[in-house]
Design an enzyme around this catalytic site. Structure first.
Site, PDB file in Angstrom:
ATOM      1  N   MET B   1       0.817  -1.212   0.000  1.00  0.00           N
ATOM      2  CA  MET B   1       0.000   0.000   0.000  1.00  0.00           C
ATOM      3  C   MET B   1       0.850   1.261   0.000  1.00  0.00           C
ATOM      4  O   MET B   1       0.306   2.357   0.003  1.00  0.00           O
ATOM      5  CB  MET B   1      -0.909   0.011   1.239  1.00  0.00           C
ATOM      6  CG  MET B   1      -2.209  -0.735   1.010  1.00  0.00           C
ATOM      7  SD  MET B   1      -3.202  -0.037  -0.340  1.00  0.00           S
ATOM      8  CE  MET B   1      -4.825  -0.606   0.139  1.00  0.00           C
ATOM      9  N   CYS B   2       2.161   1.116   0.106  1.00  0.00           N
ATOM     10  CA  CYS B   2       3.079   2.251   0.026  1.00  0.00           C
ATOM     11  C   CYS B   2       3.134   3.067   1.334  1.00  0.00           C
ATOM     12  O   CYS B   2       2.226   3.004   2.146  1.00  0.00           O
ATOM     13  CB  CYS B   2       2.720   3.222  -1.112  1.00  0.00           C
ATOM     14  SG  CYS B   2       2.375   2.409  -2.673  1.00  0.00           S
ATOM     15  N   ARG B   3       4.201   3.789   1.467  1.00  0.00           N
ATOM     16  CA  ARG B   3       4.422   4.731   2.568  1.00  0.00           C
ATOM     17  C   ARG B   3       5.039   5.981   1.958  1.00  0.00           C
ATOM     18  O   ARG B   3       5.842   5.877   1.028  1.00  0.00           O
ATOM     19  CB  ARG B   3       5.385   4.158   3.619  1.00  0.00           C
ATOM     20  CG  ARG B   3       4.955   2.840   4.285  1.00  0.00           C
ATOM     21  CD  ARG B   3       3.935   3.016   5.407  1.00  0.00           C
ATOM     22  NE  ARG B   3       2.579   3.211   4.915  1.00  0.00           N
ATOM     23  CZ  ARG B   3       1.519   3.370   5.739  1.00  0.00           C
ATOM     24  NH1 ARG B   3       1.678   3.355   7.064  1.00  0.00           N
ATOM     25  NH2 ARG B   3       0.324   3.565   5.251  1.00  0.00           N
ATOM     26  N   ASN B  40       7.314  -2.851   1.796  1.00  0.00           N
ATOM     27  CA  ASN B  40       7.211  -1.859   0.725  1.00  0.00           C
ATOM     28  C   ASN B  40       8.480  -1.934  -0.114  1.00  0.00           C
ATOM     29  O   ASN B  40       9.294  -1.011  -0.127  1.00  0.00           O
ATOM     30  CB  ASN B  40       7.009  -0.464   1.318  1.00  0.00           C
ATOM     31  CG  ASN B  40       5.685  -0.335   2.038  1.00  0.00           C
ATOM     32  OD1 ASN B  40       4.645  -0.221   1.396  1.00  0.00           O
ATOM     33  ND2 ASN B  40       5.715  -0.401   3.362  1.00  0.00           N
ATOM     34  N   ASN B 114      -0.578   7.273  -1.568  1.00  0.00           N
ATOM     35  CA  ASN B 114      -0.601   6.066  -0.754  1.00  0.00           C
ATOM     36  C   ASN B 114      -2.061   5.632  -0.679  1.00  0.00           C
ATOM     37  O   ASN B 114      -2.913   6.380  -0.212  1.00  0.00           O
ATOM     38  CB  ASN B 114      -0.023   6.387   0.637  1.00  0.00           C
ATOM     39  CG  ASN B 114      -0.413   5.409   1.712  1.00  0.00           C
ATOM     40  OD1 ASN B 114      -0.692   5.795   2.838  1.00  0.00           O
ATOM     41  ND2 ASN B 114      -0.435   4.131   1.372  1.00  0.00           N
TER      42      ASN B 114
END
Lengths: 285, 285, 285, 285
Positions: B1-3, B40, B114
Site C-alpha cells: 500500500m506504500c508509505r 514496501n 498512498n
C-alpha cells in the site's frame, strides 16, 4: 530502430542464432550492419515455445543490453526449441523499460516490431479508442509497437475464437495498416510509417516488410529456408532439405555474408506455415 | 500500500529523515508499522528542490528496494534541501517499473499517493477520456495513482497559467475525487478508494487523508511542525520554533514513538504554505 | 576502454559537461571519437563534492548505459558543484556490475581509470598480497582498476594520516606503476599496461597519462583551464580568467572541436591544486 | 539468512515448487516462516539441468526480489527438469549484486548456501591463500559463501579429474569445515558458523546441516522423498513410489504444513544419489 529474428523448424539450440553467427543478433545489439544507427542497446527480449510443457511461450526480457546480459548468455546454449523469436531494441518511442521490450505476448501469440511511426503520440488516443476493455488494459508500455499490436489484436479477435490462422492474421494486419494510414492522415503525419512486424503462435509466422509511403524503401527483412541451419566458425549455412530436418529463418539482417538469404519484396508478407512452407504475397493496405 | 513522507522548512540533510529515525522511511520499506502488509519493497522514489539551481525538482527513482539501494544510501547524507518528498512502494496496480515509481513529476510539481482504487482497470478508460493531449501522453505507467494525477492536473491546469496556488490545488483535488466517485459508481465499483495524496511545488504542500466511503477508516497520515526537526540515536524531535528555524513534516506513519505527531482527521486536507503555516480543512467531495 | 572526465573550479551545473557539449560524456557512451571501440555502454558513474554538507563526496553509479539513464538525466541539470568526475565504462576485465563501476571511493578520495592490464588475472594475487586487511576487504569487484587503486592506496596510506597532498599521491602512483611493471614481468605479461588514472579529494586532482611500454602511445588525455567554462549550442569555451572564476577540466577526449584542449605528454602527470594551478611533470616509473 | 531448495526426480515443471505451494520459495522471499528475519528480498537465483542439451546447467539470477520478477514468473510454468535448485537471498556479507547471488556454478556443479560466518572478512585472506590460480580468479563476488565454495572446490579438485562422486564431495566438505574452524580460531572468531550448503552435478545432491559450535542449533533443513511430488490448492504431497516416478526434495523450510518432511539431524549430511537413494550421515568436522 531495432533488429529482430525468428526461427521455426527442427529444434535448435538458441546459441546458434543468438551468439554464434558472425552477425548474430547479440552482435547486432552492438553494431548492426544494415541500418544507419548501428546500436541496439536499449534492452532486448526473446520468446520461445516449449510445446510439450505449455501451450503458451516463455518470454525473457531485460532493460540491459543483450551483449552483456549474463542470463541470456547462460540460457542460450542450453535451451532447445522448435520456434523462437528475438529482438534487440533501439528506443525511439518510449522509455527503456521491461514494458517496452519486445516481444509482446497475448496468450499464445508473440509479436515484435522493427520500425516506427513518427509523432506517434498524436494518434495514440485514436488507436486506443476502438479497443476492447481487455486490450485497452493489455497495453502496459508506451511504444507505438505495443499500441499497434493492440489494434491488430482487436481486429484479429473481433468475433472469433482463440484459434487463429494465417489468413486471419493477414487480414488483421491489412486492416491495421489501413487504419494507421487513415489516422496518420487525419492527424497530419506525413512521415512514412515503417512497419516490419512479425506474429507467431509457435506453429506459424506472419511477417511484414512494409512502409506506408510506397515511394520509400522499407527496412530490410530477409528469409532463409532449407533442411537444417548450421553454424561453424561464425558462418551459417542452410543444408538442403533432408528426411527429418527443415528450418526457416526470418531476420532483419543477414546473420552471415553467404547467399542463403532472400530479401522480402517491398510491402509484402512472408508467411511460414506449420509444414514450414514459405509464401510471399503483397500487402493490400 | 506504500508509505510516503514530505518535509519542508529549514534546509535539512536527507539522511535525517530517510535513514536515521527508528521508523525511518527506509525501515518502513522493510517493515512498516502502521499498515497490515509491512513490506514496501517494490521500488522507491525521492524528489527534492534545489531552488538556487533550478526551478524544477530532482527526482530519483529505482525499481530496487530502498533498503539495499547503494545510490540512495550514498546521496542521503550529502544532499541538503528545504523541500523533499519520498515514497516506498508496495505494488498493487501496475508492475514494478520506473514508470510506476512515485513521485510523479509535471514541470515543477511533484505528486505521490498512498492507497488505491480496487478494480481500477474498469475506470481507466474513463479517466483518460477528458485529458488534454499533453496529459494523455504524460502518462507513462500503469498505476491508478498516475492516472488520477493526470486527471487532477487536467482540472488544475484548465484555463490557467502555470502558476498554481493552494486554493487551486484544493479545488482540483475535490473535483477529481468527486469525478472518481462518479466513475466508480457508473462501473459498479463498491470497494472504497483510498486516496492519501500529496502535491508540492517546492513552496507549498497540499495533502489529503481521504477514503471515498465515509464509513471506512482512511489510511494513516500525520503532520508535525516546529522550529527544527532533529534526530539523535534514532529518536526524532521537533524543537520549539526559534528565530531562524521552522519545519513541517507530513508522513504516512510516525517516524518515532514520541508525541510530536498529529493524525490528520478523516477526509481532510492538510496544507502547508510558503511561510510554513499548517492548516487543516475538510475535503468537499 | 572507458572514457573519463573531471572538473574543478567555479561551481558548475553538471549538465554543462555531461550532456550539453557536442562530444559530451553521455555522447561518448554511445559513440566516442578518439578510441577504436566507440561504445562505452557497460555502466557509468559520477562523483561530486558538496563541501558545505559533507567532507565525503557523493557517488552515483549504474550498470545501465549512461545514454538512457533517467536518474542521471534528471540529476545533471540540478546539481551544482565545484568538483565532479564522471566515467563511462566499456567492460574489459570484470562483469557489468555496480561494484565494477568507476569512480571508486575511499573515504574522501575518488578514483577512476581509463585503460587496462592484459591478462590481469595473472597478477591479481600478487597485487592483493601486500595490502592491509582494510584495503584487502575494501575491494568489492573484479576489475584491474580497483585492484590497482587498492595497491595505490596501500602505498599512499602507509604510515601516514588521512590527510594527503599532491606530492604523496604522485609518489604512491610512481611506486604503484613500478610495482605493476615488476609483477607483469615476473608473470610474463608483455602487453603494455595502459594507465590513465585520476585521483581527487575535492581539492586537488592528480591524473596520469601513462603506458608501461614507452615505445607505445598512451591513451589520450587532455586538460583545459581558464576563467570559466561555458557551453552554447554544443560548443564549449574557456573564457579568459576573471576576478572570480576559474576552471580546469581533465578529459579522455575533447568535448568539442575547439582549441582550448591541451594533450598531456606521454607518461606525464597533470596536477591541479586547490588554487587551480595546473602542472605537468614526468612520471618516474 | 537466505532460503534454499533442491529437487531431483521425475521431471517436474518448476512452478510446482517455486510458486504453487502455500509456503513456496517465492512466498519465502517475502515472508519465510522458519527463520527470525522473514524477508529474503536481496535477489535470487535458480539453476537447472537439461541433460539432453548440455552437460552444464542453466543458471538464472537477479538482484531484484523473487516475488516481483517477471522473467521468473514467466519461466517457471514452462521449464520442466529432472534436477533444479533455487535460492532467495537475505544479504549478510556482500552487496546486492548478481555476483553475490546463489547458485554459484563451476563447470557442471551448482552450489548454494544458507547461513553465514560472522566477521568473515577477518578470514577472507586465509581462505583465498591456498587456492589454485584458477579458483582464485573464479571468485567474482564478496560473499562468505562463494569463498567457502572456492575452498571446497580446491579440496575437491586437488589431484583428480573432473568426475566427482558423493564420497569425494563429502570429504571435501569435511576438510573445508575443519579448515574454517581452524581459521576462525586463529582469528579469534567465536560466533558459530552456520553452514547449510548444497552441491549438485545434476545426478546427485550432497547437502549439509551444520553449525560449527555443537552447542548451537543449526538452521533448519528438511528432506522429503517419494514417488511423485504433487501440489493442489497450495498443498504439496509425496505420493508413494510407483513404477516410473521418484522424487526427492531438500528444503530450508517446509513447503506446506503436511507431514512428508523430515528434519535432517544436527551436523549431518543428506546425500541423494542418481537412483534417488537418500542417506543421512554425520559430518566429521
Amino acid at each position: 530502430m531495432c533488429r529482430l529474428l525468428a526461427y521455426m523448424g527442427t529444434p535448435i539450440v538458441m546459441d546458434k542464432i543468438l551468439y554464434q553467427p558472425k552477425n548474430s543478433l547479440v552482435n547486432q545489439s552492438i553494431n548492426a550492419r544494415e541500418i544507419e544507427e548501428p546500436l541496439n542497446g536499449d534492452g532486448f527480449g526473446i520468446g520461445w515455445y516449449v510445446p510439450d510443457v505449455n501451450n503458451e511461450p516463455v518470454t525473457f526480457v531485460s532493460v540491459n543490453p543483450a551483449w552483456s546480459n549474463r542470463n541470456l548468455k547462460n540460457l542460450a546454449p542450453k535451451i532447445r526449441t522448435p520456434c523462437m523469436i528475438a529482438h534487440v531494441r533501439a528506443a525511439s518511442v518510449g522509455e527503456v523499460s521491461e514494458s517496452n521490450c519486445h516481444p509482446f505476448q497475448y496468450k499464445n501469440l508473440l509479436m515484435m516490431h522493427n520500425g516506427g511511426v513518427e509523432n506517434f503520440e498524436r494518434i495514440k488516443r485514436k488507436i486506443r479508442q476502438p479497443l476492447s476493455d481487455e486490450l485497452y488494459n493489455w497495453i502496459k508500455g508506451q511504444t507505438d509497437s505495443e499500441h499497434i499490436f493492440a489494434y491488430f489484436l482487436n481486429e484479429l479477435l473481433a468475433g472469433q475464437t482463440d484459434i487463429v490462422n494465417i489468413e486471419q492474421v493477414i487480414q488483421a494486419f491489412e486492416k491495421t495498416f489501413r487504419a494507421l494510414s487513415r489516422m496518420m492522415k487525419e492527424e497530419g503525419i506525413t512521415e512514412p510509417a515503417y512497419l516490419n512486424m512479425l506474429v507467431t503462435n509457435g506453429l506459424f509466422f506472419v511477417a511484414t516488410r512494409y512502409v506506408s509511403d510506397p515511394k520509400e524503401e522499407p527496412l530490410t527483412l530477409y528469409h532463409s529456408e532449407g533442411g537444417r541451419y548450421t553454424v561453424e566458425d561464425g558462418i551459417s549455412q542452410m543444408v538442403a532439405p533432408a528426411d527429418d530436418d527443415q528450418a526457416v529463418l526470418v531476420v532483419s539482417e543477414k546473420l552471415t555474408d553467404d547467399k542463403h538469404w532472400t530479401l522480402i519484396p517491398t510491402n509484402h508478407f512472408v508467411t511460414v506455415d506449420a509444414a514450414l512452407n514459405v509464401k510471399i504475397r503483397p500487402i493490400q493496405a
